[in-house]
Scaffold this active site. Structure first.
Site, short mmCIF file in Angstrom:
data_model
loop_
_atom_site.label_atom_id
_atom_site.label_comp_id
_atom_site.label_asym_id
_atom_site.label_seq_id
_atom_site.Cartn_x
_atom_site.Cartn_y
_atom_site.Cartn_z
N GLU A 143 127.50 48.47 18.95
CA GLU A 143 127.47 48.30 20.41
C GLU A 143 128.88 48.03 20.90
O GLU A 143 129.71 47.52 20.15
CB GLU A 143 126.56 47.13 20.78
CG GLU A 143 125.11 47.36 20.40
CD GLU A 143 124.22 46.13 20.56
OE1 GLU A 143 123.00 46.32 20.69
OE2 GLU A 143 124.73 45.00 20.53
N ASP A 194 154.87 51.57 2.33
CA ASP A 194 155.24 50.20 2.01
C ASP A 194 154.08 49.29 2.37
O ASP A 194 153.80 49.05 3.54
CB ASP A 194 156.50 49.84 2.81
CG ASP A 194 156.90 48.39 2.62
OD1 ASP A 194 156.25 47.70 1.81
OD2 ASP A 194 157.87 47.96 3.27
N ARG A 230 112.17 40.07 16.49
CA ARG A 230 113.58 40.38 16.30
C ARG A 230 114.48 39.16 16.38
O ARG A 230 115.70 39.30 16.48
CB ARG A 230 114.02 41.43 17.34
CG ARG A 230 113.40 42.80 17.12
CD ARG A 230 113.65 43.73 18.29
NE ARG A 230 113.01 45.03 18.08
CZ ARG A 230 113.66 46.17 17.87
NH1 ARG A 230 114.97 46.18 17.86
NH2 ARG A 230 113.02 47.29 17.68
N GLU A 271 122.91 49.57 26.76
CA GLU A 271 122.37 48.34 26.18
C GLU A 271 121.98 47.35 27.28
O GLU A 271 122.08 47.65 28.46
CB GLU A 271 123.38 47.73 25.20
CG GLU A 271 123.02 47.95 23.73
CD GLU A 271 121.64 47.42 23.36
OE1 GLU A 271 121.14 46.49 24.02
OE2 GLU A 271 121.04 47.94 22.40
N GLU A 293 116.82 45.41 8.04
CA GLU A 293 117.87 45.40 9.06
C GLU A 293 118.50 44.02 9.11
O GLU A 293 117.82 43.03 9.36
CB GLU A 293 117.25 45.74 10.42
CG GLU A 293 118.24 45.71 11.57
CD GLU A 293 117.58 45.82 12.94
OE1 GLU A 293 116.47 45.28 13.12
OE2 GLU A 293 118.17 46.45 13.83
N GLU A 328 124.24 50.22 13.88
CA GLU A 328 123.96 50.34 15.33
C GLU A 328 125.08 49.67 16.11
O GLU A 328 124.91 48.57 16.65
CB GLU A 328 122.64 49.65 15.68
CG GLU A 328 121.42 50.20 14.98
CD GLU A 328 120.19 49.35 15.31
OE1 GLU A 328 119.84 49.25 16.49
OE2 GLU A 328 119.62 48.77 14.38
N ARG A 378 120.77 41.67 11.20
CA ARG A 378 121.06 41.70 12.62
C ARG A 378 122.25 40.84 13.05
O ARG A 378 122.61 40.81 14.22
CB ARG A 378 119.80 41.26 13.39
CG ARG A 378 118.60 42.15 13.09
CD ARG A 378 117.33 41.60 13.69
NE ARG A 378 117.45 41.37 15.12
CZ ARG A 378 117.37 42.32 16.05
NH1 ARG A 378 117.15 43.56 15.69
NH2 ARG A 378 117.50 42.02 17.32
N GLU A 411 125.16 51.57 23.34
CA GLU A 411 124.92 51.68 21.90
C GLU A 411 124.80 53.15 21.54
O GLU A 411 124.18 53.92 22.25
CB GLU A 411 123.63 50.94 21.51
CG GLU A 411 123.23 51.15 20.04
CD GLU A 411 121.99 50.33 19.61
OE1 GLU A 411 121.88 49.17 20.02
OE2 GLU A 411 121.16 50.90 18.88
P1 ADP Z 1 116.51 49.55 16.29
O1 ADP Z 1 115.04 49.75 16.36
O2 ADP Z 1 116.88 48.35 15.50
O3 ADP Z 1 117.17 49.61 17.64
P2 ADP Z 1 117.74 52.14 15.85
O4 ADP Z 1 116.66 53.15 16.02
O5 ADP Z 1 118.68 51.95 16.99
O6 ADP Z 1 117.05 50.77 15.41
O7 ADP Z 1 118.61 52.49 14.56
C1 ADP Z 1 118.04 52.62 13.31
C2 ADP Z 1 119.10 52.99 12.29
O8 ADP Z 1 118.49 52.91 10.98
C3 ADP Z 1 119.63 54.41 12.41
O9 ADP Z 1 121.03 54.40 12.17
C4 ADP Z 1 118.90 55.14 11.28
O10 ADP Z 1 119.58 56.28 10.78
C5 ADP Z 1 118.84 54.05 10.25
N1 ADP Z 1 117.89 54.29 9.16
C6 ADP Z 1 116.72 54.97 9.15
N2 ADP Z 1 116.19 55.00 7.92
C7 ADP Z 1 117.03 54.33 7.10
C8 ADP Z 1 117.05 54.01 5.72
N3 ADP Z 1 116.08 54.40 4.88
N4 ADP Z 1 118.09 53.31 5.24
C9 ADP Z 1 119.08 52.89 6.04
N5 ADP Z 1 119.12 53.15 7.34
C10 ADP Z 1 118.11 53.86 7.89
MG MG Z 2 118.61 47.20 15.53
MG MG Z 3 121.22 47.32 20.26
MG MG Z 4 119.15 50.17 18.17
#
Ligand code: ADP
Ligand code: MG
Ligand code: MG
Ligand code: MG
Ligand code: MG
Length: 431
Positions: A123, A42, A303, A178, A320, A121, A322, A185
């Site tokens: 957290e 439902d 960042r 973190e 990325e 990523e 953020r 994380e």
């Molecule tokens: P940060 O440096 O921002 O802390 P992380 O190393 O914690 O980044 O996480 C990076 C993320 O990006 C991981 O989940 C990784 O699998 C992902 N990643 C890597 N290459 C690609 C891609 N080509 N497309 C999308 N995500 C990716």
């Molecule tokens: Mg990141």
């Molecule tokens: Mg983080």
């Molecule tokens: Mg990270």
């Protein structure tokens, strides 16, 4: 597999508009009915679903999502399947966030791309619980960024979570303490959009379940404690064609397509915020000073902005976002992000120049010169931005847009009518 593994129950999972997992559990005696897409539920009492007069909905399980939960075996093994929601007339129900994401992915396929890869990523915080099992505001440790045990009491819990995730097929790339006390994380490898959204939902369930086994309470609330960092869920993304990363460029930081994709994200950034940061509390994280973005800009150097372009090359070339936090419904967030990027590819928006300095240290005047606008600062403001952006509303579709506004306007109204202790402390003696 049901026979070999002695599975006794099957959870048929889907999400409501808030990204909360909903679940119909059936005993394995119902397996034939499950596989024939004949299990009904439902929908009228699920947030964001149908009106009373069309309340019966069908669950179409996606068999590729099959997995057995690595806990609770003493009462019979439980497996799960993630489902798409269909109407009883056999049509997919576009009010289902997963069905809606598939609609946007189809659009991506039609534009010539095969995959939208997403690496999240997430957290979260681990809190101690009291003698009644309720969460306290006591953080589980006083660790900080990349701390190692014994300071990092979260380390054993995190290990068990990672082991649990691996048993369930996750490819965990890294896990670490973190910046804030009690904050963790865990990063898992990027996957195509639907699988990534499924994984995010599963991830939250695994973290909460295993934390509980350790006598801890895990929360993905963005800012449970003031004065320390909040929890985000950065979204790393790239478009692929087969094995080719379309965002990569041998001679440049990003390919021309990636730049256009990013121009779409920036163009729709304010409206996207409503979907990516959908709670009142989300905006307590999006404040200066705690590593969360507050301005609409991009950078490869630092960042602080909304979008970062990491230096990685080849398959790892990505952008990325953020701002996103783990209260978002990942199906909605990924659909809207992808569609905004596709709009950038199809249109001719100017891409603002890269911001090389720390935005937080810029004067307001300098920010104005560089065309840097801020992100909405409250849920109310981001809902207004979404109201103005018909494109992002279209990414949600009519039904989801209406349900989203209904739910979120009500949430904002409840918050706004709340008189807080802060107000009494500040004003009662003053006036
Ligand atoms: P940060 O440096 O921002 O802390 P992380 O190393 O914690 O980044 O996480 C990076 C993320 O990006 C991981 O989940 C990784 O699998 C992902 N990643 C890597 N290459 C690609 C891609 N080509 N497309 C999308 N995500 C990716
Ligand atoms: Mg990141
Ligand atoms: Mg983080
Ligand atoms: Mg990270
Ligand atoms: Mg990292």
């Amino acid at each position: 597999m049901v026979k070999d593994e002695n599975v006794e129950f099957i959870c048929l999972m889907f999400t409501d508009i808030n990204g909360i997992i909903k679940n119909v559990e059936v005993p394995v005696s119902q397996l034939d009915k499950v596989l024939a897409n004949k299990i009904t539920f439902d929908g009228s009492s699920i947030d964001g679903f149908t009106r009373i007069e069309e309340s019966d909905m069908l669950l179409h399980p996606d068999l590729s999502t099959w997995l057995i939960f690595p806990w609770g075996e003493e009462h019979g093994k439980v497996a799960r399947l993630i489902c798409d929601i269909y109407r009883t007339d056999g049509t997919p129900f576009e009010g289902d966030p997963r069905v809606n994401l598939k609609r946007i992915i189809k659009k991506m396929h039609d534009m010539g791309y095969t995959h939208f890869n997403i690496g999240p990523e997430p957290e979260f915080f681990l809190f101690n619980i009291d003698e009644h099992g309720n969460p306290t505001l006591h953080l589980n440790d006083d660790g900080s960024y990349f701390d190692f045990s014994p300071v990092d009491l979260g380390v054993n819990v995190r290990k068990d979570i990672v082991l649990g995730l691996e048993k369930m097929g996750f490819e965990v790339e890294a896990s670490h303490h973190e910046v804030a006390p009690g904050q963790q994380e865990i990063d898992f490898k990027y996957q195509d959009a639907i699988s990534a959204a499924d994984s995010i939902e599963t991830f939250k369930l695994v973290v909460k379940t295993i934390a509980k086994e350790h006598g801890l309470y895990a929360t993905f609330m963005p800012k449970p404690v003031q004065g320390i960092n909040g929890s985000g869920m950065h979204i790393n993304m790239s478009l692929f064609n087969g094995d080719d990363n379309i965002f990569d460029d041998a001679n440049d930081m990003l390919s021309p397509t990636a730049k256009k994709f990013m121009s779409g994200l920036l163009k729709h950034a304010r409206a996207l915020t409503a979907v990516n940061n959908p709670t009142v509390n989300s905006y307590k994280r999006l404040v200066p000073g705690y590593e969360a973005p507050t301005y609409i800009a991009w950078s490869s150097k630092n960042r602080s902005p909304l979008i970062r372009v990491p230096a990685a090359k080849g398959k790892s070339k990505r952008i990325e976002m953020r701002s996103v936090d783990p209260t978002t419904n990942p199906y909605l967030a990924i659909a809207c992000i992808l569609d905004a990027g596709l709009d950038g590819i199809a249109s001719d928006y100017d891409l603002m120049p890269e911001v090389k300095d720390n935005i937080y240290e810029m004067s307001e005047e300098k920010r104005r010169e560089e065309g840097i606008v801020d992100l909405p600062s409250t849920l109310h403001n981001s809902l207004k931005a979404l109201r103005k952006d018909e494109y992002v509303q279209q990414s949600l579709g009519k039904g989801l847009t209406n349900s989203f506004f209904a739910a979120k306007n009500a949430e904002w109204a409840r918050y706004q009518q709340t008189v807080s202790q802060w107000e009494r402390d500040t004003y009662m003696s003053q006036y």
